[in-house]
Design a protein around this motif. Sequence first.
Motif, PDB file in Angstrom:
ATOM      1  N   ASP A 121       0.712  -1.260   0.088  1.00 42.68           N
ATOM      2  CA  ASP A 121      -0.087  -0.054  -0.024  1.00 42.68           C
ATOM      3  C   ASP A 121       1.006   1.165   0.047  1.00 42.68           C
ATOM      4  O   ASP A 121       2.275   1.111   0.200  1.00 42.68           O
ATOM      5  N   GLU A 122       0.430   2.321  -0.245  1.00 40.49           N
ATOM      6  CA  GLU A 122       0.920   3.521  -0.388  1.00 40.49           C
ATOM      7  C   GLU A 122       1.642   3.825   0.934  1.00 40.49           C
ATOM      8  O   GLU A 122       2.950   4.476   0.884  1.00 40.49           O
ATOM      9  N   GLU A 123       1.294   3.685   2.179  1.00 41.12           N
ATOM     10  CA  GLU A 123       2.165   3.936   3.257  1.00 41.12           C
ATOM     11  C   GLU A 123       3.160   3.108   3.547  1.00 41.12           C
ATOM     12  O   GLU A 123       4.307   3.559   3.947  1.00 41.12           O
ATOM     13  N   THR A 124       3.361   1.782   3.126  1.00 47.19           N
ATOM     14  CA  THR A 124       4.152   0.954   3.114  1.00 47.19           C
ATOM     15  C   THR A 124       5.189   1.457   2.163  1.00 47.19           C
ATOM     16  O   THR A 124       6.675   1.423   2.520  1.00 47.19           O
ATOM     17  N   ARG A 125       5.111   1.969   0.986  1.00 42.07           N
ATOM     18  CA  ARG A 125       6.044   2.323   0.001  1.00 42.07           C
ATOM     19  C   ARG A 125       6.696   3.578   0.452  1.00 42.07           C
ATOM     20  O   ARG A 125       7.713   3.668   0.265  1.00 42.07           O
ATOM     21  N   LYS A 126       6.308   4.391   1.200  1.00 41.01           N
ATOM     22  CA  LYS A 126       6.684   5.669   1.674  1.00 41.01           C
ATOM     23  C   LYS A 126       7.489   5.238   2.868  1.00 41.01           C
ATOM     24  O   LYS A 126       8.627   5.831   2.991  1.00 41.01           O
ATOM     25  N   ARG A 127       7.212   4.268   3.938  1.00 38.63           N
ATOM     26  CA  ARG A 127       8.071   3.887   4.707  1.00 38.63           C
ATOM     27  C   ARG A 127       9.313   3.237   4.122  1.00 38.63           C
ATOM     28  O   ARG A 127      10.560   3.422   4.511  1.00 38.63           O
ATOM     29  N   LEU A 128       9.030   2.266   3.382  1.00 36.48           N
ATOM     30  CA  LEU A 128      10.432   1.776   2.661  1.00 36.48           C
ATOM     31  C   LEU A 128      11.274   2.682   2.003  1.00 36.48           C
ATOM     32  O   LEU A 128      12.408   2.465   2.166  1.00 36.48           O
ATOM     33  N   THR A 129      10.578   3.876   1.274  1.00 32.52           N
ATOM     34  CA  THR A 129      11.478   4.657   0.655  1.00 32.52           C
ATOM     35  C   THR A 129      12.389   5.497   1.712  1.00 32.52           C
ATOM     36  O   THR A 129      13.317   5.559   1.556  1.00 32.52           O
ATOM     37  N   LEU A 130      11.738   5.845   2.822  1.00 30.23           N
ATOM     38  CA  LEU A 130      12.374   6.622   3.961  1.00 30.23           C
ATOM     39  C   LEU A 130      13.447   5.590   4.569  1.00 30.23           C
ATOM     40  O   LEU A 130      14.723   6.032   4.768  1.00 30.23           O
ATOM     41  N   GLU A 131      13.100   4.396   4.859  1.00 30.50           N
ATOM     42  CA  GLU A 131      14.108   3.405   5.242  1.00 30.50           C
ATOM     43  C   GLU A 131      15.409   3.181   4.347  1.00 30.50           C
ATOM     44  O   GLU A 131      16.569   3.402   4.945  1.00 30.50           O
ATOM     45  N   GLN A 132      15.352   3.251   3.061  1.00 33.07           N
ATOM     46  CA  GLN A 132      16.303   3.113   2.157  1.00 33.07           C
ATOM     47  C   GLN A 132      17.037   4.452   2.299  1.00 33.07           C
ATOM     48  O   GLN A 132      18.378   4.377   2.132  1.00 33.07           O
ATOM     49  N   LYS A 133      16.420   5.516   2.107  1.00 31.91           N
ATOM     50  CA  LYS A 133      16.996   6.708   2.199  1.00 31.91           C
ATOM     51  C   LYS A 133      17.912   7.112   3.206  1.00 31.91           C
ATOM     52  O   LYS A 133      19.030   7.404   3.354  1.00 31.91           O
ATOM     53  N   ARG A 134      17.295   6.644   4.465  1.00 30.27           N
ATOM     54  CA  ARG A 134      18.063   6.753   5.910  1.00 30.27           C
ATOM     55  C   ARG A 134      18.990   5.714   5.855  1.00 30.27           C
ATOM     56  O   ARG A 134      20.235   6.341   6.575  1.00 30.27           O
ATOM     57  N   SER A 135      19.112   4.790   5.219  1.00 29.64           N
ATOM     58  CA  SER A 135      20.159   3.702   5.520  1.00 29.64           C
ATOM     59  C   SER A 135      21.442   4.268   4.704  1.00 29.64           C
ATOM     60  O   SER A 135      22.653   3.715   5.003  1.00 29.64           O
ATOM     61  N   ARG A 136      21.096   5.157   3.732  1.00 31.40           N
ATOM     62  CA  ARG A 136      22.287   5.747   3.131  1.00 31.40           C
ATOM     63  C   ARG A 136      22.923   7.145   3.630  1.00 31.40           C
ATOM     64  O   ARG A 136      23.750   7.684   3.018  1.00 31.40           O
ATOM     65  N   THR A 137      22.376   7.454   4.763  1.00 31.59           N
ATOM     66  CA  THR A 137      22.824   8.887   5.381  1.00 31.59           C
ATOM     67  C   THR A 137      23.576   8.664   6.338  1.00 31.59           C
ATOM     68  O   THR A 137      23.467   7.915   7.260  1.00 31.59           O
ATOM     69  N   VAL A 138      24.711   9.483   6.266  1.00 27.58           N
ATOM     70  CA  VAL A 138      25.759   9.314   7.530  1.00 27.58           C
ATOM     71  C   VAL A 138      25.324  10.521   8.310  1.00 27.58           C
ATOM     72  O   VAL A 138      25.227  11.576   8.139  1.00 27.58           O
ATOM     73  N   VAL A 139      25.061   9.963   9.577  1.00 28.31           N
ATOM     74  CA  VAL A 139      24.885  11.004  10.682  1.00 28.31           C
ATOM     75  C   VAL A 139      26.350  11.101  11.478  1.00 28.31           C
ATOM     76  O   VAL A 139      26.824  10.018  12.108  1.00 28.31           O
ATOM     77  N   LYS A 140      26.574  12.107  11.478  1.00 23.28           N
ATOM     78  CA  LYS A 140      27.982  12.564  12.356  1.00 23.28           C
ATOM     79  C   LYS A 140      27.522  12.960  13.713  1.00 23.28           C
ATOM     80  O   LYS A 140      26.444  13.365  14.028  1.00 23.28           O
TER      81      LYS A 140
END
Length: 166
Positions: A121-140
């Motif tokens: 569903d749309e909510e799951t796609r948004k969550r997966l998109t956010l998870e993927q983008k966060r997994s590539r974000t480096v937090v200093k």
Amino acid sequence: MSLYKSWMDKAFSQEGRSIEAVWKEYLPKEQRIYEYILGEKVKKLEGKVSELAERFDMTAEEIVAFVDGINAALPKECDMETLTEDSDISLDIDFERLFKLMVEYKAEHLSSLPHWDGIFDEETRKRLTLEQKRSRTVVKGEKIGRNDPCPCGSGKKYKKCCGVNA
């Protein structure tokens, strides 16, 4: 020359046809395979490279290119260099990993296919998109100021302790 090497030469070198022409021809074919996989909820795609090429109206090189694109989303990756027209391939498709891979590759033409509606569903796609983008974000971590207490626990100021040579 392997099918994979042949595809890479065709798709990424300036020899022969233009790179743009190769991709313009390939991308709609690739999209049709994804539409089939998502529309039919295919969890396993199997066959010889030559059989899959015929089935999807592609060349053997293009099927190898498709496998290369989906490879990182598979539980067991294929050895691209060893694939021949007679190679048997079995692709176990994990829809969550596949969706995240499309987001990672910035393949919006694939991650926004309406066929995903039948999978997530749309909510799951948004969550997966956010998870993927966060997994590539480096937090200093928080930056240590020169006059802050040294994080080593010595009780000295950072500039007089671990920060002396920094």
